[in-house]
Design a protein around this motif. Structure first.
Motif: not given
Length: 546
Positions: A402-430
Protein backbone atom coordinates in the motif's frame (compact mmCIF):
# COMPACT_ATOMS: atom_id res chain seq x y z
CA UNK A 1 -33.52 -59.27 76.11
CA UNK A 2 -31.04 -56.40 76.52
CA UNK A 3 -30.29 -56.34 72.78
CA UNK A 4 -34.01 -56.14 72.05
CA UNK A 5 -34.43 -53.15 74.40
CA UNK A 6 -31.38 -51.51 72.88
CA UNK A 7 -32.76 -51.83 69.35
CA UNK A 8 -36.12 -50.51 70.54
CA UNK A 9 -34.51 -47.47 72.13
CA UNK A 10 -32.54 -46.82 68.93
CA UNK A 11 -35.74 -46.96 66.88
CA UNK A 12 -37.40 -44.51 69.28
CA UNK A 13 -34.39 -42.17 69.02
CA UNK A 14 -34.59 -42.24 65.24
CA UNK A 15 -38.33 -41.47 65.31
CA UNK A 16 -37.74 -38.56 67.69
CA UNK A 17 -34.93 -37.32 65.44
CA UNK A 18 -37.18 -37.55 62.35
CA UNK A 19 -39.98 -35.64 64.13
CA UNK A 20 -37.54 -32.94 65.24
CA UNK A 21 -36.11 -32.66 61.74
CA UNK A 22 -39.60 -32.37 60.27
CA UNK A 23 -40.54 -29.63 62.72
CA UNK A 24 -37.30 -27.78 62.02
CA UNK A 25 -37.88 -28.03 58.27
CA UNK A 26 -41.34 -26.53 58.59
CA UNK A 27 -40.02 -23.61 60.61
CA UNK A 28 -36.81 -22.90 58.61
CA UNK A 29 -36.49 -19.79 56.45
CA UNK A 30 -36.59 -20.46 52.68
CA UNK A 31 -32.89 -19.57 52.17
CA UNK A 32 -31.68 -22.29 54.57
CA UNK A 33 -31.03 -25.92 53.66
CA UNK A 34 -33.72 -28.47 54.54
CA UNK A 35 -33.07 -31.61 56.55
CA UNK A 36 -34.80 -33.79 53.95
CA UNK A 37 -32.35 -35.05 51.32
CA UNK A 38 -35.01 -35.53 48.67
CA UNK A 39 -36.27 -31.95 49.11
CA UNK A 40 -32.74 -30.58 48.93
CA UNK A 41 -32.03 -32.47 45.71
CA UNK A 42 -35.26 -31.18 44.20
CA UNK A 43 -34.29 -27.62 45.11
CA UNK A 44 -30.86 -28.05 43.50
CA UNK A 45 -32.37 -29.51 40.32
CA UNK A 46 -34.89 -26.69 40.17
CA UNK A 47 -32.30 -23.93 40.73
CA UNK A 48 -29.87 -25.39 38.18
CA UNK A 49 -32.55 -26.18 35.58
CA UNK A 50 -31.82 -29.90 35.96
CA UNK A 51 -28.55 -29.25 34.10
CA UNK A 52 -26.91 -32.32 32.63
CA UNK A 53 -23.44 -31.41 33.91
CA UNK A 54 -24.55 -31.49 37.56
CA UNK A 55 -23.58 -34.97 38.75
CA UNK A 56 -25.59 -36.40 41.68
CA UNK A 57 -24.21 -39.63 43.20
CA UNK A 58 -26.61 -41.13 45.79
CA UNK A 59 -25.15 -43.46 48.45
CA UNK A 60 -26.40 -45.41 51.47
CA UNK A 61 -24.22 -45.72 54.54
CA UNK A 62 -24.54 -46.40 58.26
CA UNK A 63 -25.94 -49.45 60.04
CA UNK A 64 -27.77 -51.66 57.52
CA UNK A 65 -27.36 -48.80 54.98
CA UNK A 66 -30.14 -46.83 56.64
CA UNK A 67 -28.70 -43.33 56.14
CA UNK A 68 -28.98 -41.76 52.70
CA UNK A 69 -26.41 -39.28 51.42
CA UNK A 70 -25.76 -37.63 48.08
CA UNK A 71 -22.52 -36.37 46.53
CA UNK A 72 -22.84 -33.53 44.02
CA UNK A 73 -20.32 -31.84 41.75
CA UNK A 74 -20.14 -30.09 38.38
CA UNK A 75 -18.60 -32.15 35.62
CA UNK A 76 -15.48 -30.56 34.15
CA UNK A 77 -14.89 -28.21 37.11
CA UNK A 78 -13.53 -30.77 39.57
CA UNK A 79 -10.53 -33.05 39.72
CA UNK A 80 -12.22 -36.39 39.03
CA UNK A 81 -9.39 -38.35 40.64
CA UNK A 82 -9.68 -36.37 43.87
CA UNK A 83 -13.46 -36.81 43.98
CA UNK A 84 -13.17 -40.56 43.44
CA UNK A 85 -10.23 -41.22 45.79
CA UNK A 86 -10.72 -38.73 48.63
CA UNK A 87 -14.51 -38.39 48.74
CA UNK A 88 -16.44 -41.33 47.27
CA UNK A 89 -13.96 -44.13 48.08
CA UNK A 90 -13.25 -42.67 51.52
CA UNK A 91 -16.95 -42.69 52.38
CA UNK A 92 -17.60 -46.18 50.97
CA UNK A 93 -14.58 -47.82 52.66
CA UNK A 94 -14.76 -46.19 56.09
CA UNK A 95 -15.64 -48.69 58.82
CA UNK A 96 -16.78 -46.12 61.35
CA UNK A 97 -19.58 -44.90 59.06
CA UNK A 98 -20.99 -48.41 58.63
CA UNK A 99 -21.77 -48.63 62.36
CA UNK A 100 -23.50 -45.28 62.80
CA UNK A 101 -27.26 -44.82 63.11
CA UNK A 102 -27.63 -41.09 63.78
CA UNK A 103 -27.06 -38.62 60.89
CA UNK A 104 -25.36 -36.09 63.19
CA UNK A 105 -22.65 -38.64 64.00
CA UNK A 106 -22.18 -39.31 60.29
CA UNK A 107 -21.70 -35.57 59.70
CA UNK A 108 -19.04 -35.35 62.42
CA UNK A 109 -17.13 -38.35 61.07
CA UNK A 110 -17.29 -37.02 57.52
CA UNK A 111 -15.72 -33.73 58.60
CA UNK A 112 -13.13 -35.10 61.00
CA UNK A 113 -12.09 -38.44 59.57
CA UNK A 114 -13.45 -39.42 56.16
CA UNK A 115 -13.11 -36.68 53.54
CA UNK A 116 -9.36 -36.52 52.93
CA UNK A 117 -8.97 -33.18 51.16
CA UNK A 118 -7.37 -29.98 52.36
CA UNK A 119 -10.33 -27.59 52.40
CA UNK A 120 -13.52 -28.60 54.24
CA UNK A 121 -16.33 -26.29 55.26
CA UNK A 122 -19.91 -26.71 56.45
CA UNK A 123 -22.64 -24.44 55.06
CA UNK A 124 -26.28 -24.10 56.05
CA UNK A 125 -27.75 -21.69 53.47
CA UNK A 126 -28.46 -22.21 49.79
CA UNK A 127 -26.47 -19.25 48.47
CA UNK A 128 -23.17 -20.45 49.93
CA UNK A 129 -23.82 -24.06 48.96
CA UNK A 130 -24.69 -23.30 45.34
CA UNK A 131 -21.77 -20.86 45.02
CA UNK A 132 -19.41 -23.58 46.26
CA UNK A 133 -20.96 -26.11 43.87
CA UNK A 134 -20.55 -23.81 40.87
CA UNK A 135 -16.98 -22.99 41.91
CA UNK A 136 -15.86 -26.60 41.50
CA UNK A 137 -16.27 -27.89 45.05
CA UNK A 138 -17.83 -31.28 45.87
CA UNK A 139 -20.96 -31.13 48.05
CA UNK A 140 -22.08 -33.91 50.40
CA UNK A 141 -25.69 -33.83 51.70
CA UNK A 142 -26.97 -36.15 54.44
CA UNK A 143 -30.60 -37.09 54.94
CA UNK A 144 -31.73 -35.69 58.28
CA UNK A 145 -29.06 -32.96 58.42
CA UNK A 146 -29.83 -29.39 57.37
CA UNK A 147 -26.23 -28.69 56.40
CA UNK A 148 -23.93 -29.43 53.51
CA UNK A 149 -20.26 -30.43 53.55
CA UNK A 150 -18.15 -28.67 50.89
CA UNK A 151 -14.85 -30.28 49.87
CA UNK A 152 -12.27 -28.33 47.90
CA UNK A 153 -11.77 -30.45 44.77
CA UNK A 154 -11.43 -27.79 42.07
CA UNK A 155 -9.72 -28.97 38.93
CA UNK A 156 -10.51 -29.54 35.29
CA UNK A 157 -8.59 -28.48 32.21
CA UNK A 158 -6.62 -25.25 32.61
CA UNK A 159 -3.88 -23.50 30.66
CA UNK A 160 -0.46 -24.28 32.06
CA UNK A 161 2.07 -21.66 33.15
CA UNK A 162 3.72 -20.27 30.03
CA UNK A 163 5.98 -17.42 28.98
CA UNK A 164 4.55 -13.92 28.91
CA UNK A 165 3.39 -12.70 25.50
CA UNK A 166 2.86 -9.02 26.39
CA UNK A 167 5.62 -8.25 28.95
CA UNK A 168 8.55 -9.78 27.09
CA UNK A 169 12.03 -9.42 28.57
CA UNK A 170 15.49 -10.78 27.83
CA UNK A 171 16.53 -11.25 31.44
CA UNK A 172 14.40 -12.35 34.36
CA UNK A 173 11.62 -14.81 35.01
CA UNK A 174 9.93 -16.41 32.00
CA UNK A 175 6.80 -17.36 33.92
CA UNK A 176 3.50 -15.60 33.36
CA UNK A 177 0.13 -15.74 35.05
CA UNK A 178 -2.68 -17.88 33.69
CA UNK A 179 -6.46 -17.90 34.16
CA UNK A 180 -6.44 -19.61 37.59
CA UNK A 181 -6.50 -17.19 40.53
CA UNK A 182 -5.11 -19.86 42.88
CA UNK A 183 -2.11 -20.44 40.60
CA UNK A 184 -1.50 -16.70 40.22
CA UNK A 185 -1.49 -15.93 43.95
CA UNK A 186 0.74 -18.95 44.59
CA UNK A 187 3.27 -17.74 42.00
CA UNK A 188 3.62 -14.43 43.86
CA UNK A 189 3.93 -16.24 47.20
CA UNK A 190 6.84 -18.26 45.81
CA UNK A 191 8.67 -14.98 45.27
CA UNK A 192 7.67 -13.24 48.54
CA UNK A 193 7.99 -15.89 51.26
CA UNK A 194 6.64 -13.79 54.11
CA UNK A 195 3.70 -14.10 56.47
CA UNK A 196 2.97 -10.38 56.02
CA UNK A 197 1.83 -11.05 52.45
CA UNK A 198 -1.93 -10.94 53.01
CA UNK A 199 -4.71 -11.94 50.62
CA UNK A 200 -8.40 -11.00 50.91
CA UNK A 201 -11.04 -12.49 48.62
CA UNK A 202 -14.57 -11.44 47.69
CA UNK A 203 -17.07 -12.50 45.04
CA UNK A 204 -18.22 -9.79 42.61
CA UNK A 205 -21.05 -10.14 40.12
CA UNK A 206 -24.65 -10.98 40.91
CA UNK A 207 -24.69 -13.71 38.27
CA UNK A 208 -21.07 -14.72 37.64
CA UNK A 209 -19.94 -14.40 41.30
CA UNK A 210 -16.36 -13.98 40.09
CA UNK A 211 -13.67 -14.41 42.72
CA UNK A 212 -11.57 -11.29 43.17
CA UNK A 213 -8.60 -11.12 45.55
CA UNK A 214 -6.53 -8.21 46.78
CA UNK A 215 -2.93 -8.85 47.81
CA UNK A 216 -0.66 -6.53 49.78
CA UNK A 217 2.21 -6.63 52.26
CA UNK A 218 1.03 -5.69 55.72
CA UNK A 219 3.08 -2.85 57.17
CA UNK A 220 4.39 -1.74 53.78
CA UNK A 221 1.13 -0.94 51.99
CA UNK A 222 -0.66 2.21 53.14
CA UNK A 223 -3.75 1.46 55.24
CA UNK A 224 -5.74 4.32 53.69
CA UNK A 225 -5.18 2.95 50.18
CA UNK A 226 -6.04 -0.60 51.28
CA UNK A 227 -9.31 0.61 52.78
CA UNK A 228 -10.11 2.61 49.64
CA UNK A 229 -9.55 -0.47 47.46
CA UNK A 230 -11.87 -2.53 49.69
CA UNK A 231 -14.52 0.19 49.56
CA UNK A 232 -14.46 0.51 45.78
CA UNK A 233 -14.54 -3.25 45.20
CA UNK A 234 -17.42 -3.79 47.62
CA UNK A 235 -19.33 -0.94 45.97
CA UNK A 236 -19.41 -2.73 42.59
CA UNK A 237 -22.94 -3.84 41.70
CA UNK A 238 -22.93 -5.57 38.31
CA UNK A 239 -24.22 -8.80 36.80
CA UNK A 240 -20.84 -10.22 35.84
CA UNK A 241 -17.08 -9.73 35.77
CA UNK A 242 -15.47 -11.41 32.75
CA UNK A 243 -12.01 -9.81 32.87
CA UNK A 244 -9.94 -7.52 35.06
CA UNK A 245 -10.75 -4.70 32.62
CA UNK A 246 -14.26 -4.62 34.13
CA UNK A 247 -12.77 -3.98 37.57
CA UNK A 248 -10.35 -1.40 36.17
CA UNK A 249 -13.14 0.65 34.61
CA UNK A 250 -15.33 0.45 37.72
CA UNK A 251 -12.76 1.54 40.32
CA UNK A 252 -10.56 4.08 38.50
CA UNK A 253 -10.46 7.64 39.83
CA UNK A 254 -11.25 9.45 36.59
CA UNK A 255 -13.00 8.25 33.45
CA UNK A 256 -12.65 11.30 31.16
CA UNK A 257 -9.06 10.55 30.17
CA UNK A 258 -7.41 8.33 27.61
CA UNK A 259 -4.44 7.57 29.88
CA UNK A 260 -4.64 4.51 32.15
CA UNK A 261 -4.62 5.20 35.88
CA UNK A 262 -4.37 1.52 36.85
CA UNK A 263 -1.39 -0.60 35.84
CA UNK A 264 -1.77 -4.24 34.77
CA UNK A 265 0.78 -6.98 34.23
CA UNK A 266 0.93 -10.73 33.68
CA UNK A 267 4.42 -11.18 35.17
CA UNK A 268 4.77 -12.43 38.78
CA UNK A 269 8.10 -10.66 39.30
CA UNK A 270 6.59 -7.33 38.23
CA UNK A 271 3.72 -7.77 40.67
CA UNK A 272 6.12 -8.79 43.46
CA UNK A 273 8.32 -5.75 42.83
CA UNK A 274 5.34 -3.40 43.02
CA UNK A 275 4.09 -5.06 46.21
CA UNK A 276 7.49 -4.41 47.80
CA UNK A 277 7.01 -0.72 46.99
CA UNK A 278 3.72 -0.66 48.88
CA UNK A 279 1.26 -1.11 46.02
CA UNK A 280 -1.80 -3.36 46.04
CA UNK A 281 -2.44 -6.16 43.53
CA UNK A 282 -5.96 -7.11 42.43
CA UNK A 283 -6.37 -10.65 41.06
CA UNK A 284 -9.47 -11.63 39.05
CA UNK A 285 -10.31 -15.26 38.39
CA UNK A 286 -10.37 -16.08 34.69
CA UNK A 287 -7.72 -13.62 33.47
CA UNK A 288 -3.91 -13.59 33.56
CA UNK A 289 -3.74 -9.80 33.94
CA UNK A 290 -3.30 -8.53 37.50
CA UNK A 291 -4.16 -4.93 38.37
CA UNK A 292 -1.75 -2.80 40.41
CA UNK A 293 -2.79 0.34 42.29
CA UNK A 294 -1.94 3.12 42.70
CA UNK A 295 -0.32 3.60 39.29
CA UNK A 296 1.98 6.45 38.29
CA UNK A 297 2.56 7.76 34.78
CA UNK A 298 6.24 6.86 34.90
CA UNK A 299 5.38 3.21 35.73
CA UNK A 300 4.16 2.65 32.18
CA UNK A 301 7.65 3.36 30.79
CA UNK A 302 9.42 0.93 33.09
CA UNK A 303 10.06 -2.78 32.75
CA UNK A 304 11.01 -5.47 35.25
CA UNK A 305 14.18 -5.95 33.25
CA UNK A 306 15.31 -2.41 34.14
CA UNK A 307 16.13 -3.57 37.66
CA UNK A 308 18.02 -6.66 36.50
CA UNK A 309 20.57 -4.71 34.43
CA UNK A 310 23.19 -2.20 35.52
CA UNK A 311 21.84 1.25 36.28
CA UNK A 312 23.66 2.98 33.42
CA UNK A 313 22.23 0.56 30.83
CA UNK A 314 18.74 0.80 32.36
CA UNK A 315 18.93 4.62 32.36
CA UNK A 316 19.88 4.70 28.69
CA UNK A 317 16.99 2.38 27.79
CA UNK A 318 14.49 4.40 29.84
CA UNK A 319 15.61 7.62 28.21
CA UNK A 320 15.23 5.96 24.80
CA UNK A 321 11.68 4.90 25.71
CA UNK A 322 10.83 8.49 26.62
CA UNK A 323 12.12 9.72 23.24
CA UNK A 324 10.18 6.95 21.50
CA UNK A 325 6.96 7.97 23.25
CA UNK A 326 7.50 11.60 22.26
CA UNK A 327 8.00 10.56 18.61
CA UNK A 328 4.86 8.42 18.63
CA UNK A 329 2.95 11.37 20.09
CA UNK A 330 4.04 14.31 17.88
CA UNK A 331 5.98 12.83 14.95
CA UNK A 332 3.42 13.53 12.17
CA UNK A 333 2.41 16.83 13.83
CA UNK A 334 5.99 18.18 13.63
CA UNK A 335 6.19 17.24 9.94
CA UNK A 336 2.84 18.92 9.22
CA UNK A 337 3.81 22.10 11.08
CA UNK A 338 7.26 22.31 9.47
CA UNK A 339 6.07 21.77 5.89
CA UNK A 340 2.94 23.94 6.21
CA UNK A 341 3.95 26.94 8.37
CA UNK A 342 7.65 26.82 9.20
CA UNK A 343 9.52 25.94 6.02
CA UNK A 344 12.39 28.21 7.14
CA UNK A 345 13.24 25.68 9.88
CA UNK A 346 13.98 22.95 7.33
CA UNK A 347 17.49 22.86 5.77
CA UNK A 348 17.44 24.24 2.21
CA UNK A 349 18.53 21.03 0.48
CA UNK A 350 15.96 18.96 2.41
CA UNK A 351 13.22 21.52 1.77
CA UNK A 352 13.90 21.35 -1.99
CA UNK A 353 13.71 17.53 -1.92
CA UNK A 354 10.43 17.56 0.04
CA UNK A 355 8.95 20.21 -2.26
CA UNK A 356 9.89 18.15 -5.34
CA UNK A 357 8.26 15.05 -3.84
CA UNK A 358 5.09 16.94 -2.94
CA UNK A 359 4.77 18.58 -6.35
CA UNK A 360 2.50 15.83 -7.69
CA UNK A 361 0.58 15.28 -4.42
CA UNK A 362 -2.89 16.89 -4.61
CA UNK A 363 -3.49 16.98 -0.84
CA UNK A 364 -2.09 19.18 1.92
CA UNK A 365 0.28 17.62 4.45
CA UNK A 366 -2.49 17.19 7.02
CA UNK A 367 -4.68 15.14 4.66
CA UNK A 368 -1.61 13.11 3.65
CA UNK A 369 -0.84 12.28 7.26
CA UNK A 370 -4.48 11.53 8.02
CA UNK A 371 -4.73 9.08 5.10
CA UNK A 372 -1.54 7.27 6.09
CA UNK A 373 -2.39 7.16 9.80
CA UNK A 374 -5.84 5.69 9.14
CA UNK A 375 -4.32 3.16 6.72
CA UNK A 376 -1.75 2.07 9.30
CA UNK A 377 -4.42 1.78 12.00
CA UNK A 378 -6.46 -0.48 9.68
CA UNK A 379 -3.41 -2.66 8.98
CA UNK A 380 -2.52 -2.78 12.67
CA UNK A 381 -6.01 -3.88 13.67
CA UNK A 382 -6.15 -6.43 10.84
CA UNK A 383 -2.83 -7.88 11.96
CA UNK A 384 -4.13 -8.33 15.51
CA UNK A 385 -7.48 -9.87 14.55
CA UNK A 386 -6.21 -12.16 11.81
CA UNK A 387 -4.98 -15.68 12.68
CA UNK A 388 -1.52 -15.63 14.20
CA UNK A 389 0.15 -17.27 11.21
CA UNK A 390 -1.29 -14.67 8.82
CA UNK A 391 -1.35 -11.55 11.01
CA UNK A 392 2.31 -10.54 10.69
CA UNK A 393 2.29 -11.30 6.95
CA UNK A 394 -0.77 -9.14 6.37
CA UNK A 395 0.75 -6.24 8.32
CA UNK A 396 4.18 -6.29 6.64
CA UNK A 397 3.11 -7.06 3.08
CA UNK A 398 0.08 -4.75 3.30
CA UNK A 399 2.20 -1.84 4.54
CA UNK A 400 4.84 -2.31 1.85
CA UNK A 401 2.39 -2.78 -1.01
CA UNK A 402 0.00 0.00 0.00
CA UNK A 403 2.85 2.42 0.82
CA UNK A 404 4.59 1.83 -2.51
CA UNK A 405 1.32 2.01 -4.46
CA UNK A 406 0.31 5.24 -2.70
CA UNK A 407 3.65 6.86 -3.61
CA UNK A 408 3.44 5.80 -7.25
CA UNK A 409 -0.17 6.97 -7.48
CA UNK A 410 0.85 10.41 -6.19
CA UNK A 411 -1.49 10.26 -3.19
CA UNK A 412 1.26 10.71 -0.59
CA UNK A 413 4.90 11.67 -0.65
CA UNK A 414 7.81 9.35 0.30
CA UNK A 415 8.75 11.62 3.20
CA UNK A 416 5.27 11.28 4.69
CA UNK A 417 5.46 7.47 4.44
CA UNK A 418 8.78 7.55 6.30
CA UNK A 419 7.40 9.80 9.06
CA UNK A 420 4.23 7.75 9.59
CA UNK A 421 6.17 4.46 9.50
CA UNK A 422 8.63 5.74 12.11
CA UNK A 423 5.71 6.85 14.27
CA UNK A 424 4.05 3.44 14.00
CA UNK A 425 7.27 1.64 14.96
CA UNK A 426 7.72 4.02 17.91
CA UNK A 427 4.23 3.21 19.18
CA UNK A 428 5.09 -0.52 19.06
CA UNK A 429 8.26 0.12 21.07
CA UNK A 430 6.34 1.69 23.97
CA UNK A 431 6.44 -0.86 26.86
CA UNK A 432 2.80 -0.43 27.91
CA UNK A 433 0.12 -1.22 25.34
CA UNK A 434 -2.40 0.95 27.23
CA UNK A 435 -0.19 4.06 27.00
CA UNK A 436 0.61 3.30 23.35
CA UNK A 437 -3.13 3.34 22.51
CA UNK A 438 -3.52 6.64 24.38
CA UNK A 439 -0.66 8.13 22.35
CA UNK A 440 -2.30 6.96 19.13
CA UNK A 441 -5.49 8.84 20.02
CA UNK A 442 -3.81 12.01 21.27
CA UNK A 443 -1.63 12.03 18.13
CA UNK A 444 -4.63 13.08 16.03
CA UNK A 445 -5.24 16.08 18.31
CA UNK A 446 -1.63 17.16 17.81
CA UNK A 447 -2.03 16.76 14.04
CA UNK A 448 -5.14 18.99 13.97
CA UNK A 449 -3.44 21.65 16.11
CA UNK A 450 -0.30 21.55 13.92
CA UNK A 451 -2.38 21.94 10.76
CA UNK A 452 -4.20 24.91 12.31
CA UNK A 453 -1.55 26.84 14.26
CA UNK A 454 1.77 25.18 13.43
CA UNK A 455 4.31 24.76 16.20
CA UNK A 456 2.32 27.16 18.38
CA UNK A 457 -0.58 24.71 18.26
CA UNK A 458 1.71 21.80 19.18
CA UNK A 459 3.09 23.71 22.17
CA UNK A 460 -0.42 24.73 23.26
CA UNK A 461 -1.74 21.14 23.15
CA UNK A 462 1.41 19.89 24.88
CA UNK A 463 0.88 22.34 27.75
CA UNK A 464 -2.77 21.28 28.01
CA UNK A 465 -1.67 17.63 28.06
CA UNK A 466 0.80 18.26 30.90
CA UNK A 467 -1.88 20.12 32.90
CA UNK A 468 -4.30 17.25 32.31
CA UNK A 469 -1.79 14.62 33.44
CA UNK A 470 -0.95 16.63 36.57
CA UNK A 471 -4.65 16.78 37.45
CA UNK A 472 -5.07 13.00 37.41
CA UNK A 473 -5.07 10.85 40.54
CA UNK A 474 -4.72 7.12 41.09
CA UNK A 475 -6.40 6.20 44.38
CA UNK A 476 -5.60 9.65 45.66
CA UNK A 477 -1.93 9.60 44.63
CA UNK A 478 -0.82 12.27 42.09
CA UNK A 479 -0.44 10.62 38.70
CA UNK A 480 2.75 12.50 37.78
CA UNK A 481 4.59 12.01 41.07
CA UNK A 482 7.47 12.06 41.88
CA UNK A 483 7.91 14.63 39.08
CA UNK A 484 4.83 16.72 39.96
CA UNK A 485 4.89 17.20 42.87
CA UNK A 486 8.65 16.88 42.68
CA UNK A 487 10.11 14.57 45.33
CA UNK A 488 13.86 14.71 45.12
CA UNK A 489 14.66 11.48 46.97
CA UNK A 490 12.36 9.51 44.64
CA UNK A 491 13.32 11.18 41.35
CA UNK A 492 16.08 8.62 40.85
CA UNK A 493 13.56 6.00 39.69
CA UNK A 494 11.85 7.90 36.87
CA UNK A 495 13.44 8.55 33.49
CA UNK A 496 16.80 7.82 35.11
CA UNK A 497 17.49 4.79 37.30
CA UNK A 498 19.95 5.07 40.14
CA UNK A 499 22.01 2.06 41.33
CA UNK A 500 20.12 -0.66 43.16
CA UNK A 501 22.10 -0.02 46.35
CA UNK A 502 20.82 3.58 46.42
CA UNK A 503 17.14 2.59 46.91
CA UNK A 504 17.06 3.11 50.64
CA UNK A 505 13.40 4.10 51.08
CA UNK A 506 10.10 3.27 49.46
CA UNK A 507 7.91 5.91 47.75
CA UNK A 508 6.51 8.29 50.36
CA UNK A 509 3.06 8.74 48.81
CA UNK A 510 2.46 5.01 48.32
CA UNK A 511 4.06 3.06 51.17
CA UNK A 512 2.97 2.96 54.80
CA UNK A 513 4.99 3.31 57.96
CA UNK A 514 7.74 0.84 56.97
CA UNK A 515 9.55 2.90 54.33
CA UNK A 516 13.05 1.50 54.78
CA UNK A 517 13.79 -0.99 51.99
CA UNK A 518 17.45 -1.78 52.71
CA UNK A 519 20.18 -1.14 55.22
CA UNK A 520 22.83 1.54 55.17
CA UNK A 521 26.12 1.28 53.28
CA UNK A 522 24.94 -1.24 50.70
CA UNK A 523 27.29 0.21 48.09
CA UNK A 524 29.88 -2.40 47.06
CA UNK A 525 33.23 -1.82 48.74
CA UNK A 526 36.04 -3.75 47.02
CA UNK A 527 39.01 -4.67 49.26
CA UNK A 528 41.41 -2.24 47.62
CA UNK A 529 43.85 -2.23 50.57
CA UNK A 530 44.28 -6.02 50.49
CA UNK A 531 44.73 -6.06 46.71
CA UNK A 532 47.41 -3.36 46.88
CA UNK A 533 49.18 -5.18 49.74
CA UNK A 534 49.21 -8.49 47.86
CA UNK A 535 50.58 -6.73 44.78
CA UNK A 536 53.41 -5.24 46.88
CA UNK A 537 54.23 -8.68 48.34
CA UNK A 538 54.45 -10.19 44.86
CA UNK A 539 56.85 -7.47 43.75
CA UNK A 540 59.05 -8.14 46.81
CA UNK A 541 58.94 -11.90 46.25
CA UNK A 542 56.98 -12.54 49.45
CA UNK A 543 53.96 -14.99 49.59
CA UNK A 544 50.43 -13.56 49.29
CA UNK A 545 48.02 -13.46 52.19
CA UNK A 546 45.28 -16.05 51.93
Amino acid sequence: MFSFLKRKNQKNDRKIQEINNQNQSNNRPPNLIESSLSKNLEVIKQKTGNSSDIIIRPLKIGHNSQIKIAILYVKGMVDNQSVQDFVIDSIMNNQNLSEKLIPQEVLEILIEDVVAVGGIKVVSDWEKLLTALMSGETITLIDGISKGVCASTQGGQRRSVQESTTDVSIRGSKEAFNESIETNTAMVRRIINNTDLWVESINIGKITKTEVSIMYINGIAKNEIIEEVRKRLKGIDIDGILESGYIEQLIEDQTNTTFPTIYHSERPDTVAGNLLEGKIAIFVNGTPFVLLVPALFIDFFQSAEDYYERFDIATAIRFLRTVIFFISLVGPAIYIAATTFHQEMIPTELAIIIAAQRESVPFPAFIEALIMEITFEILREAGIRMPKAMGSTISIVGALVIGQAAIQAGIVSPAMVIVVSLTAIASFATPSYAVAISARLVRFIFMVSAATFGFYGIILVFIMLIVHLCSLRSFGVPYMSPLAPFIREEAGDTIFRRPIWAYKKRPRLISGQNRVSQGEDQKPQPPRTRIMKNTTNVEKGEPNES
